[in-house]
Design a protein around this motif. Sequence first.
Motif, mmCIF file in Angstrom:
data_model
loop_
_atom_site.group_PDB
_atom_site.id
_atom_site.type_symbol
_atom_site.label_atom_id
_atom_site.label_comp_id
_atom_site.label_asym_id
_atom_site.label_seq_id
_atom_site.Cartn_x
_atom_site.Cartn_y
_atom_site.Cartn_z
ATOM 1 N N HIS D 176 0.797 -1.221 0.000
ATOM 2 C CA HIS D 176 0.000 0.000 0.000
ATOM 3 C C HIS D 176 0.832 1.274 0.000
ATOM 4 O O HIS D 176 0.464 2.261 -0.630
ATOM 5 C CB HIS D 176 -0.998 0.003 1.161
ATOM 6 C CG HIS D 176 -2.414 0.016 0.681
ATOM 7 N ND1 HIS D 176 -3.184 1.157 0.653
ATOM 8 C CD2 HIS D 176 -3.178 -0.964 0.172
ATOM 9 C CE1 HIS D 176 -4.378 0.874 0.176
ATOM 10 N NE2 HIS D 176 -4.416 -0.406 -0.126
ATOM 11 N N MET D 177 1.961 1.258 0.705
ATOM 12 C CA MET D 177 2.809 2.460 0.716
ATOM 13 C C MET D 177 3.226 2.864 -0.693
ATOM 14 O O MET D 177 3.298 4.045 -1.007
ATOM 15 C CB MET D 177 4.083 2.169 1.514
ATOM 16 C CG MET D 177 3.940 2.386 2.996
ATOM 17 S SD MET D 177 5.588 2.152 3.713
ATOM 18 C CE MET D 177 5.109 1.724 5.368
ATOM 19 N N ASP D 178 3.506 1.866 -1.531
ATOM 20 C CA ASP D 178 3.992 2.170 -2.880
ATOM 21 C C ASP D 178 2.875 2.197 -3.919
ATOM 22 O O ASP D 178 2.923 2.972 -4.873
ATOM 23 C CB ASP D 178 5.010 1.109 -3.328
ATOM 24 C CG ASP D 178 6.348 1.234 -2.620
ATOM 25 O OD1 ASP D 178 6.523 2.180 -1.824
ATOM 26 O OD2 ASP D 178 7.214 0.371 -2.859
ATOM 27 N N TYR D 179 1.898 1.327 -3.769
ATOM 28 C CA TYR D 179 0.914 1.148 -4.843
ATOM 29 C C TYR D 179 -0.512 1.505 -4.444
ATOM 30 O O TYR D 179 -1.406 1.481 -5.288
ATOM 31 C CB TYR D 179 0.950 -0.300 -5.356
ATOM 32 C CG TYR D 179 2.192 -0.584 -6.148
ATOM 33 C CD1 TYR D 179 2.254 -0.265 -7.503
ATOM 34 C CD2 TYR D 179 3.327 -1.125 -5.549
ATOM 35 C CE1 TYR D 179 3.403 -0.486 -8.238
ATOM 36 C CE2 TYR D 179 4.496 -1.340 -6.264
ATOM 37 C CZ TYR D 179 4.526 -1.033 -7.604
ATOM 38 O OH TYR D 179 5.665 -1.228 -8.333
ATOM 39 N N GLY D 180 -0.745 1.836 -3.191
ATOM 40 C CA GLY D 180 -2.124 2.099 -2.771
ATOM 41 C C GLY D 180 -2.995 0.903 -3.114
ATOM 42 O O GLY D 180 -2.611 -0.247 -2.892
ATOM 43 N N ALA D 181 -4.156 1.165 -3.676
ATOM 44 C CA ALA D 181 -5.091 0.086 -3.997
ATOM 45 C C ALA D 181 -4.757 -0.618 -5.315
ATOM 46 O O ALA D 181 -5.465 -1.531 -5.722
ATOM 47 C CB ALA D 181 -6.515 0.650 -4.059
ATOM 48 N N ASN D 182 -3.660 -0.213 -5.960
ATOM 49 C CA ASN D 182 -3.285 -0.808 -7.247
ATOM 50 C C ASN D 182 -2.545 -2.126 -7.042
ATOM 51 O O ASN D 182 -1.332 -2.220 -7.219
ATOM 52 C CB ASN D 182 -2.431 0.184 -8.034
ATOM 53 C CG ASN D 182 -1.935 -0.396 -9.347
ATOM 54 O OD1 ASN D 182 -2.481 -1.389 -9.850
ATOM 55 N ND2 ASN D 182 -0.901 0.210 -9.909
ATOM 56 N N ALA D 183 -3.286 -3.151 -6.672
ATOM 57 C CA ALA D 183 -2.678 -4.447 -6.387
ATOM 58 C C ALA D 183 -2.024 -5.045 -7.632
ATOM 59 O O ALA D 183 -1.016 -5.742 -7.530
ATOM 60 C CB ALA D 183 -3.730 -5.410 -5.825
ATOM 61 N N LYS D 184 -2.579 -4.769 -8.785
ATOM 62 C CA LYS D 184 -1.997 -5.310 -10.014
ATOM 63 C C LYS D 184 -0.579 -4.768 -10.228
ATOM 64 O O LYS D 184 0.323 -5.506 -10.642
ATOM 65 C CB LYS D 184 -2.873 -4.958 -11.214
ATOM 66 C CG LYS D 184 -2.396 -5.643 -12.493
ATOM 67 C CD LYS D 184 -3.208 -5.265 -13.713
ATOM 68 C CE LYS D 184 -2.565 -5.911 -14.958
ATOM 69 N NZ LYS D 184 -1.122 -5.553 -15.093
ATOM 70 N N GLY D 185 -0.394 -3.492 -9.936
ATOM 71 C CA GLY D 185 0.946 -2.922 -10.044
ATOM 72 C C GLY D 185 1.927 -3.637 -9.133
ATOM 73 O O GLY D 185 3.074 -3.904 -9.510
ATOM 74 N N TYR D 186 1.463 -3.982 -7.945
ATOM 75 C CA TYR D 186 2.320 -4.712 -7.006
ATOM 76 C C TYR D 186 2.642 -6.118 -7.506
ATOM 77 O O TYR D 186 3.793 -6.571 -7.415
ATOM 78 C CB TYR D 186 1.635 -4.789 -5.637
ATOM 79 C CG TYR D 186 2.222 -5.842 -4.729
ATOM 80 C CD1 TYR D 186 3.511 -5.718 -4.211
ATOM 81 C CD2 TYR D 186 1.492 -6.990 -4.409
ATOM 82 C CE1 TYR D 186 4.057 -6.696 -3.398
ATOM 83 C CE2 TYR D 186 2.025 -7.972 -3.591
ATOM 84 C CZ TYR D 186 3.315 -7.827 -3.090
ATOM 85 O OH TYR D 186 3.848 -8.802 -2.290
ATOM 86 N N VAL D 187 1.652 -6.801 -8.031
ATOM 87 C CA VAL D 187 1.890 -8.169 -8.521
ATOM 88 C C VAL D 187 2.905 -8.141 -9.664
ATOM 89 O O VAL D 187 3.809 -8.998 -9.735
ATOM 90 C CB VAL D 187 0.563 -8.844 -8.943
ATOM 91 C CG1 VAL D 187 0.830 -10.195 -9.608
ATOM 92 C CG2 VAL D 187 -0.363 -9.010 -7.728
ATOM 93 N N ASP D 188 2.792 -7.144 -10.531
ATOM 94 C CA ASP D 188 3.804 -6.982 -11.584
ATOM 95 C C ASP D 188 5.194 -6.780 -10.963
ATOM 96 O O ASP D 188 6.175 -7.393 -11.408
ATOM 97 C CB ASP D 188 3.473 -5.767 -12.463
ATOM 98 C CG ASP D 188 2.277 -6.016 -13.380
ATOM 99 O OD1 ASP D 188 1.900 -7.192 -13.587
ATOM 100 O OD2 ASP D 188 1.708 -5.035 -13.875
ATOM 101 N N ALA D 189 5.258 -5.932 -9.953
ATOM 102 C CA ALA D 189 6.555 -5.668 -9.305
ATOM 103 C C ALA D 189 7.087 -6.935 -8.642
ATOM 104 O O ALA D 189 8.288 -7.224 -8.708
ATOM 105 C CB ALA D 189 6.420 -4.546 -8.274
ATOM 106 N N PHE D 190 6.197 -7.700 -8.018
ATOM 107 C CA PHE D 190 6.634 -8.956 -7.397
ATOM 108 C C PHE D 190 7.324 -9.839 -8.426
ATOM 109 O O PHE D 190 8.434 -10.327 -8.205
ATOM 110 C CB PHE D 190 5.442 -9.688 -6.775
ATOM 111 C CG PHE D 190 5.776 -11.063 -6.296
ATOM 112 C CD1 PHE D 190 6.433 -11.257 -5.079
ATOM 113 C CD2 PHE D 190 5.482 -12.188 -7.071
ATOM 114 C CE1 PHE D 190 6.777 -12.532 -4.647
ATOM 115 C CE2 PHE D 190 5.818 -13.469 -6.640
ATOM 116 C CZ PHE D 190 6.467 -13.637 -5.424
#
Lengths: 218, 218, 218, 218
Positions: D176-190
């Motif tokens: 959340h600190m980096d992507y807020g509610a943009n979980a898809k952005g996080y999954v890409d980063a993962f």
Amino acid sequence: MAQEPSNRPLAYRGEHQMKPLPFDPAKLKGLSEKLITSHHQNNYGGAVKRLNLIEQQLGAMPRDAAPYQQGSLKREELIATNSVLLHEAYFGNLGSAGAPDGDFATLVTASYGAREAWEHDFRLTGMSLAGGSGWVIASYEPHSQALRNWWAFDHTHGLAGGIPILVMDMYEHGYHMDYGANAKGYVDAFFANVNWDEVSRRLEAARQGSLASRDVPG
Amino acid sequence: MAQEPSNRPLAYRGEHQMKPLPFDPAKLKGLSEKLITSHHQNNYGGAVKRLNLIEQQLGAMPRDAAPYQQGSLKREELIATNSVLLHEAYFGNLGSAGAPDGDFATLVTASYGAREAWEHDFRLTGMSLAGGSGWVIASYEPHSQALRNWWAFDHTHGLAGGIPILVMDMYEHGYHMDYGANAKGYVDAFFANVNWDEVSRRLEAARQGSLASRDVPG
Amino acid sequence: MAQEPSNRPLAYRGEHQMKPLPFDPAKLKGLSEKLITSHHQNNYGGAVKRLNLIEQQLGAMPRDAAPYQQGSLKREELIATNSVLLHEAYFGNLGSAGAPDGDFATLVTASYGAREAWEHDFRLTGMSLAGGSGWVIASYEPHSQALRNWWAFDHTHGLAGGIPILVMDMYEHGYHMDYGANAKGYVDAFFANVNWDEVSRRLEAARQGSLASRDVPG
Amino acid sequence: MAQEPSNRPLAYRGEHQMKPLPFDPAKLKGLSEKLITSHHQNNYGGAVKRLNLIEQQLGAMPRDAAPYQQGSLKREELIATNSVLLHEAYFGNLGSAGAPDGDFATLVTASYGAREAWEHDFRLTGMSLAGGSGWVIASYEPHSQALRNWWAFDHTHGLAGGIPILVMDMYEHGYHMDYGANAKGYVDAFFANVNWDEVSRRLEAARQGSLASRDVPG
């Protein structure tokens, strides 16, 4: 010396009492006296006793307790409280009286298109819990003035702000002695024993509130 | 051809609409406009959209569906419905107005011995959910006319028959943008923003019902 | 036309078969043939059938499915898979043979101070699940080479990376026919029927990394 | 006087230590140092500290404790233990190295038909947890020698007997600190940061039964 129970604040009092069965357990259709008596005495009665211990333990929580200690006891409080309330609602809506008509029929038809469709949804939700734990709860929603069926996997689940109107226990202690794994047989027996007069009374009580507003609970 | 939405029974209608924030998101104390707007738009709004899909999928369930199909969707319906209702109750009790006095103060003192003890219990329950998900819900109990705090580990939990009066979101999307892992800082900010007038209004509405009876829900 | 089962990828194959009981169900001590046969046929067998449906439904999930559809089925997959595996482990460690000695005794003594203390912990965890659902699982931990008891409230719970060594079913379908609400009587019967030779075999296999068998844990 | 820690049995020892991050937190792609450091220090570190308290509290449980007291602490032990193990597995499989090939590619292709189909299933399961808590865990199954993706709604869930090979944290504190509610952005980063060499190492260890290391899964 221990504080006298009557001086403890309500939330930590731990003095809940069992309510007796509101019907003669020897006279239900297809649910044996042995099953109903064990269910009432051991499962409901056990929850009442446990809740009393939990409330008193919460009252004795040290001021500097670790948060997980609070959380784990608050979870137990929720489990035991809902077990007490839902068992009381369950036994309260057994005893076979009246018919599923009047306002109840009107509301479930509005929600599901037809009373039979409502009952199918209620029964199928019950069957999804067969072999495990849980409740099926038809709840009145003050905020929308509607009535719907809710899935509860264990004692902790329920519609926020919903008032239980018709409650079916799907824990295996509710039927295994009589039906074994035949959950369908139990669901049939449940419907044969519903006290529809009590269901109507609850619904009437729920609808007379000033709760019929979009603002409460949300 | 698809059935017109307005003809679907209520339970399968799937036409829930978002409610706007009841306050100016730029004016809360210690909770940023970015956080509140994302919370409202993405988490609450997402739940509304999901609930609409779930209701319509439930309405299209084949008559001979396997029970697990019903159960899994009924669980999703409970999660999404409570997420909608609790988020509405949460935003509804923010905006900073009034004070925790009157009937509210009387009830929480009766339950916890002192208003400060109630707040300690509420806060500690919140801290037990830090780093995860959940809600703290102070609910009015129509059957006992009392008010207590309840632990909810996720959207599905709640007191059977309880009416949410004060609701605090402990999902990390409620604070991480502003506070990171500092859940205590968030809980402080929550209390600085409570709309106590709304809390009093809800309690008054809940108490005016005919629900104040030992018989409903249990 | 439907794809031939044997062409489906493993995760979506849905061709799990029941394993027969590894002992004569008429010969357990204090657990009736009727109970064991119903448990095996209806609860374990039902989980196998349901898992096969779930895997095939997962395989038919549209590419653009809403995430909640995936999540709800993946939850059902976890419930059904663990129900299959844990039931196989449970029936597999019944049948009464050998004694809790050797490496098993060494490991539980290391973890709990004494074998009796281990058994007390295992039994008390079981009793905490009485009246509901769940498992008690003594698991070997490859990362620490230790063995500990774990609480499982339903089929979904378990130690990450843990290998089930001794498994006790606390779902009410495991004892209600014979013991009603007397969970303690059931736990006593469970211990009277443990196949300690199988427990030792599993532990040996877990420690040697030779688990690649249909027999452990399922 | 308190017992010296080193004399307590293993299960009640409460002396778990944090493991440092196995990579430079300033050098991940699309995941900030602030996020990773807070995640490691506060969420993982907090679980280690809590687990130590829980184990010692379990060790001090009175012999005649009510079963619910045992159950509630055993639940906390499971939550904290799996949080520790899964966080160690998560940080352990970040740091960007190698490629998803070799035995890993062979196994996921066998399970899902194609590596891309495996990744779609993994990502979609992750998205089903967006806005809440949980993990996606690709586990090796010793009993079948296969590898599949598992949904975990919180720290307690997992495949019975499964060995975590690739682990993605979906708790909101993970992004959340980096992507807020943009979980898809996080999954890409993962996926941009996976240490595939470590994934291959774990799979090899799981297949050879050489997991007796502090490194896998924790």
